[in-house]
Design a protein around this motif. Structure first.
Motif, PDB file in Angstrom:
ATOM      1  N   ARG A 186       1.241  41.454  19.249  1.00 31.33           N
ATOM      2  CA  ARG A 186      -0.021  40.778  19.547  1.00 31.33           C
ATOM      3  C   ARG A 186       0.226  39.325  19.959  1.00 31.33           C
ATOM      4  NH1 ARG A 186      -2.138  44.377  15.491  1.00 31.33           N
ATOM      5  NH2 ARG A 186      -1.532  42.997  13.763  1.00 31.33           N
ATOM      6  N   VAL A 240      -0.782  37.536  23.573  1.00 33.68           N
ATOM      7  CA  VAL A 240      -1.509  36.274  23.704  1.00 33.68           C
ATOM      8  C   VAL A 240      -0.693  35.271  24.517  1.00 33.68           C
ATOM      9  CG1 VAL A 240      -2.361  34.274  22.420  1.00 33.68           C
ATOM     10  CG2 VAL A 240      -2.866  36.568  21.611  1.00 33.68           C
ATOM     11  N   ARG A 254      -7.317  26.125  20.311  1.00 35.08           N
ATOM     12  CA  ARG A 254      -8.274  27.118  20.795  1.00 35.08           C
ATOM     13  C   ARG A 254      -9.444  26.458  21.523  1.00 35.08           C
ATOM     14  NH1 ARG A 254     -10.579  32.261  19.715  1.00 35.08           N
ATOM     15  NH2 ARG A 254     -12.840  32.178  19.453  1.00 35.08           N
ATOM     16  N   CYS A 262      -8.907  36.520  21.864  1.00 37.25           N
ATOM     17  CA  CYS A 262      -7.544  36.818  21.397  1.00 37.25           C
ATOM     18  C   CYS A 262      -6.794  35.657  20.757  1.00 37.25           C
ATOM     19  CB  CYS A 262      -6.701  37.333  22.576  1.00 37.25           C
ATOM     20  SG  CYS A 262      -7.321  38.843  23.338  1.00 37.25           S
ATOM     21  N   LEU A 263      -7.171  34.414  21.025  1.00 36.46           N
ATOM     22  CA  LEU A 263      -6.358  33.285  20.574  1.00 36.46           C
ATOM     23  C   LEU A 263      -6.861  32.725  19.248  1.00 36.46           C
ATOM     24  CD1 LEU A 263      -4.077  31.242  21.122  1.00 36.46           C
ATOM     25  CD2 LEU A 263      -5.765  29.816  22.319  1.00 36.46           C
TER      26      LEU A 263
END
Length: 493
Positions: A173, A177, A240, A438-439
């Motif tokens: 994962r 990312v 983010r 996703c982040l």
């Protein structure tokens, strides 16, 4: 990946003295290999030796100095345009000077303590960490790093590192990312803007080559100045939020760029003269009724005269195959004629919108999407996967870089310039959705803690600022059960 201390000491001298295009290509490939190695190893090295509360700023400063170098290079390029002979050799060859200085500086760098511990060189790792921390008490940090590496080595299975990454869900994962961020950095068009900034300005109606190059220097200065903003913001608003804000602004700025080209296309000067010539029947240039389609055809150019803002006696003529600075025949093939020749642009009053779009684009891109993919990739992988993960994500970056750079002019030809920038804006907004979904936020965490963000064991809910996060609880998730920890993850299994 071996030793973290790598240098981009490419063959810039070869570029400067190249006698032909083959040698020039060889030098460019060598420099590209050096830059590729540096782009994989330097952010990793900085992240591994940085304190957690400064890691984001220090990796972002790496990008700051890259943009600063681009600005200095663009100013020097502008100066060398005034040389009458072989100015391009100086543009390329002088890059050997900073590369040599960088190589000498790297000789005095200590090795990464994490890398040394991974290789079993414990005493060297302790000395390196003490040197990097300025002699402060390092025992707690050293033991944390050592314990994490030992746990990783005990849990490691067989197979190559890449296979272990793909078969280990949290690291897989993280790789998704990391590669996604690098992909959207390029697909949002940054290297189209940087590589073709002078050309884009010409396309928007800035006809003079020297003016376009100096305006391109202004865009490079904007890139550098707003990367400074990113250095200031990264530890205040978090990775983010900074990345999402950057992508939103980048997408909107690309729309401004597209609108500038759209207005130029809608008000494109008409072709008023249809001269005859020796190649009249073998060219498509006579088919076009305005400047825009004429300019989009790489075999044609726009020949015109102007009186103030009035365009008159305009025609679409085939370009001279030996030099795009003149037409193959007609009055624009004669340097003594007062007519103006526009090969890759159309005269327009809307150039200022394109320049505004370029500046806004860099103002939004530089603080976030410029450095954040490198910053995030330098910290989201466990130590055993860090080099390989960064190599994969950097490879995605350079592949997408080449893809966008090689296709830009073709995309512009088939979709028009405004269509190309509308496409990039859509990709930037798609990247925004990717980051939103996703982040996770990695600000303020030790490298050894970040793997939990991708494992599902630890969910950090709340603020991005380190100070305010002290009052935000951590939540441990195990199956369908969870419970609130106090204010840290020290009792996490």
């Amino acid at each position: 990946m071996g030793d973290r201390r790598k240098s981009d000491d490419g063959e810039r001298i070869v570029l400067g003295v190249a006698p032909n295009k083959n040698v020039l290509l060889l030098g460019r490939i060598t420099v590209g290999l050096g830059i590729g190695i540096a782009s994989m190893t330097v952010p990793v090295y900085i992240a591994e030796v940085s304190p957690s509360h400064l890691r984001g700023q220090l990796v972002t400063i790496y990008t700051l100095f890259i943009t600063g170098g681009q600005f200095i290079a663009s100013v020097m390029d502008g100066a060398f345009t005034y040389l009458q002979h072989d100015g391009w050799r100086y543009m390329l060859g002088l890059g050997a000077v900073p590369a040599a200085l960088q190589f000498l500086g790297f000789l005095f760098l200590p090795e990464s303590p994490r890398w040394l511990l991974q290789k079993g060189r414990t005493q060297e790792a302790r000395r390196a960490l003490s040197r990097i921390r300025g002699g402060r008490n390092i025992e707690e940090e050293y033991e944390s790093i050592r314990s994490n590496i030992e746990d990783e080595q005990e849990a490691s299975g067989g197979g190559t590192v890449l296979w272990r990454i793909l078969s280990h869900p949290p690291t897989r994962r993280a790789l998704t990312v990391g590669c996604g961020l690098q992909m959207f950095q390029q697909l949002s068009g940054i290297n189209t803007v940087m590589y073709y900034s002078a050309t884009i300005l010409q396309m928007s109606g800035v006809g003079d080559d020297k003016t376009a190059i100096w305006l391109a220097s202004a865009t490079a200065a904007t890139n550098f100045l707003f990367t400074l903003v990113g250095v200031w913001l990264v530890e205040r608003v978090g990775r983010r939020n900074l990345t999402m804000g950057s992508l939103m602004g980048t997408g909107l700025s690309l729309i401004v760029l597209a609108v500038g080209f759209l207005l130029s296309a809608q008000h494109s000067p008409p072709v008023t003269l249809h001269p005859s010539g020796p190649s009249l029947n073998s060219t498509s240039c006579t088919l076009y009724g305005s400047c825009e389609p004429c300019m989009l055809d790489p075999g044609c150019g726009f020949c015109y005269r102007e009186n103030g803002t009035t365009i008159y006696e305009s025609s679409c003529l085939p370009v001279n195959q030996s030099s795009t600075e003149a037409s193959a025949w007609g009055r624009c093939s004669d340097a003594s004629d007062v007519s103006l020749w526009a090969y890759n642009y159309c005269p327009t009053p809307y150039s200022w919108i394109v320049l505004l779009g370029l500046i806004l684009y860099l103002a939004f891109f530089a603080p976030g999407m410029g450095p954040m993919p490198w910053t995030v990739n330098s910290e989201i992988y466990p130590l055993w996967a860090r080099s390989t993960g960064n190599a994969c994500s950097a490879g995605v970056n350079w592949i997408c870089n080449v893809l966008v750079s090689l296709t830009f002019l073709h995309v512009a030809e088939y979709l028009t310039y405004y269509g190309a920038f509308f496409l990039y804006s859509g990709l930037a907004l798609l990247g925004l959705l990717f980051v939103f979904g996703c982040l996770p936020e990695t600000q303020g965490r030790r490298l050894e803690e970040i793997e939990d963000l991708f494992s599902g064991r630890l969910c950090f809910c709340g603020a991005n600022d380190k100070e305010t996060s002290r009052n935000i609880p951590y939540i441990r998730v195990k199956g369908n059960d969870y419970h609130v920890l106090e204010n840290d993850a020290s009792d996490l299994d």
